[in-house]
Design an enzyme around this catalytic site. Structure first.
Site, PDB file in Angstrom:
ATOM      1  N   SER A  46       0.831  -1.205   0.000  1.00  0.00           N
ATOM      2  CA  SER A  46       0.000   0.000   0.000  1.00  0.00           C
ATOM      3  C   SER A  46       0.861   1.248   0.000  1.00  0.00           C
ATOM      4  O   SER A  46       0.501   2.260  -0.604  1.00  0.00           O
ATOM      5  CB  SER A  46      -0.957   0.007   1.194  1.00  0.00           C
ATOM      6  OG  SER A  46      -0.260  -0.135   2.411  1.00  0.00           O
ATOM      7  N   GLU A  47       2.038   1.203   0.674  1.00  0.00           N
ATOM      8  CA  GLU A  47       2.997   2.309   0.607  1.00  0.00           C
ATOM      9  C   GLU A  47       4.430   1.810   0.683  1.00  0.00           C
ATOM     10  O   GLU A  47       4.719   0.806   1.344  1.00  0.00           O
ATOM     11  CB  GLU A  47       2.774   3.327   1.735  1.00  0.00           C
ATOM     12  CG  GLU A  47       1.630   4.287   1.509  1.00  0.00           C
ATOM     13  CD  GLU A  47       0.363   3.844   2.185  1.00  0.00           C
ATOM     14  OE1 GLU A  47      -0.728   4.308   1.782  1.00  0.00           O
ATOM     15  OE2 GLU A  47       0.442   3.002   3.101  1.00  0.00           O
ATOM     16  N   THR A  48       5.296   2.548   0.011  1.00  0.00           N
ATOM     17  CA  THR A  48       6.751   2.399   0.107  1.00  0.00           C
ATOM     18  C   THR A  48       7.323   3.769   0.454  1.00  0.00           C
ATOM     19  O   THR A  48       6.927   4.772  -0.135  1.00  0.00           O
ATOM     20  CB  THR A  48       7.350   1.893  -1.217  1.00  0.00           C
ATOM     21  OG1 THR A  48       6.798   0.600  -1.508  1.00  0.00           O
ATOM     22  CG2 THR A  48       8.858   1.790  -1.137  1.00  0.00           C
ATOM     23  N   HIS A  77       0.686   4.767   8.696  1.00  0.00           N
ATOM     24  CA  HIS A  77       1.550   3.630   9.017  1.00  0.00           C
ATOM     25  C   HIS A  77       2.942   3.814   8.422  1.00  0.00           C
ATOM     26  O   HIS A  77       3.930   3.395   9.036  1.00  0.00           O
ATOM     27  CB  HIS A  77       0.879   2.293   8.651  1.00  0.00           C
ATOM     28  CG  HIS A  77       1.241   1.684   7.351  1.00  0.00           C
ATOM     29  ND1 HIS A  77       0.641   2.020   6.160  1.00  0.00           N
ATOM     30  CD2 HIS A  77       2.144   0.707   7.048  1.00  0.00           C
ATOM     31  CE1 HIS A  77       1.156   1.289   5.187  1.00  0.00           C
ATOM     32  NE2 HIS A  77       2.061   0.476   5.697  1.00  0.00           N
TER      33      HIS A  77
END
Length: 277
Positions: A46-48, A77
């Site tokens: 979902s995110e990097t 997060h």
């Protein structure tokens, strides 16, 4: 081929496989925006996050946050996960017990006390009740009637969040989403658990701009708390459960102190190595 230190951490659960994973690329200043975006598409999380040198002298480090689709001004997060990874790699904050992160929305304060991390929620950029057409779109996408929705609000702190509160956690968990109808809204849904439950509320993050459910979402929980605690709809502190429908067990700790909303949770290391670019 250049190599960069790479971490993958799990956020909002002490179990390494029941929270929300985050990829972190360290010392990433030499990477272009296009390279960062390509890596984020490849990790398919979902995110990097990419750790870079800050430009603000008050900041300890800076981050650039990418989903597989776009760069994000802020995400929750990734804030806790990036701070954990930075500290684990030897980062030393300027102030004891406090880490200052720079991202597109500005400076985000992260408390670091006795090994636990929590961030101060950034200001909301959009508030107020949802417009009738937005509410109708949500009801159609989730097969809800007006009587199913107890409260609703814009709670945008960067990713565009809007939110509805249902009458119970059971109602939240029972929802099915028609993604094409929900798009492009990013929707948070919350409902109260029974008094004997471990968590106070159940949260789901429905990403209409992409068509998926996020496992455990710091930015959404932060903005929900900024709405719900002052409105007297939840107590302070409270515990939010998220990810149940995805077979996750995320727990987000939320509290109000001196006018700020603080968002905390466990972060654990899962993968450590190098990435070739």
């Amino acid at each position: 081929m250049p190599c960069f230190k790479f971490s993958q951490v799990n956020v909002f659960s002490a179990d390494p496989f029941l929270g929300n994973p985050l990829a972190v690329v360290h010392d990433a200043d030499s990477l272009s925006t296009e390279q960062m975006s390509a890596i984020a598409r490849w990790t398919n999380l979902s995110e990097t996050v990419f750790l870079v040198e800050p430009t603000n002298p008050e900041a300890d480090y800076a981050v650039r946050i990418f989903s597989p689709q776009v760069e994000l001004p802020f995400a929750g997060h990734p804030t806790l996960g990036a701070c954990h990874a930075w500290l684990a790699a030897g980062g030393r904050p300027k102030n004891v017990g406090r880490v200052m992160q720079q991202c597109e929305v500005g400076l985000v304060t992260i408390g670091n006390n006795e090994g636990g991390l929590e961030f101060a929620a950034p200001p909301l950029i959009r508030t107020g009740p949802l417009e009738p057409d937005v509410l109708n779109q949500i009801m159609k996408a989730l097969s809800l009637s007006p009587s199913d929705i107890a409260h609703h609000q814009w709670v945008d702190n960067g990713p565009g969040w809007c939110a509805i509160m249902l009458h119970s956690a059971r109602d939240v968990l029972a929802l099915e989403t028609e993604w094409a109808t929900l798009a492009p809204l990013n929707l948070g849904v919350i409902g109260l658990h029974d008094a004997n439950a471990d968590a106070t509320v159940e949260v789901r993050a429905l990403i209409g701009d992409g068509g998926y459910e996020d496992p455990v979402t710091g930015s959404l929980n932060a903005s929900l708390a900024q709405w719900l605690i002052p409105a007297g709809l939840v107590p302070s502190p409270y515990l939010a459960s998220q990810g149940t429908r995805l077979k996750r067990a995320g727990n987000v700790q939320l509290r109000e102190a001196d006018g700020d909303i603080w968002v905390g949770g466990d972060v654990v290391d899962v993968i450590s190595g190098k990435i070739s670019v």
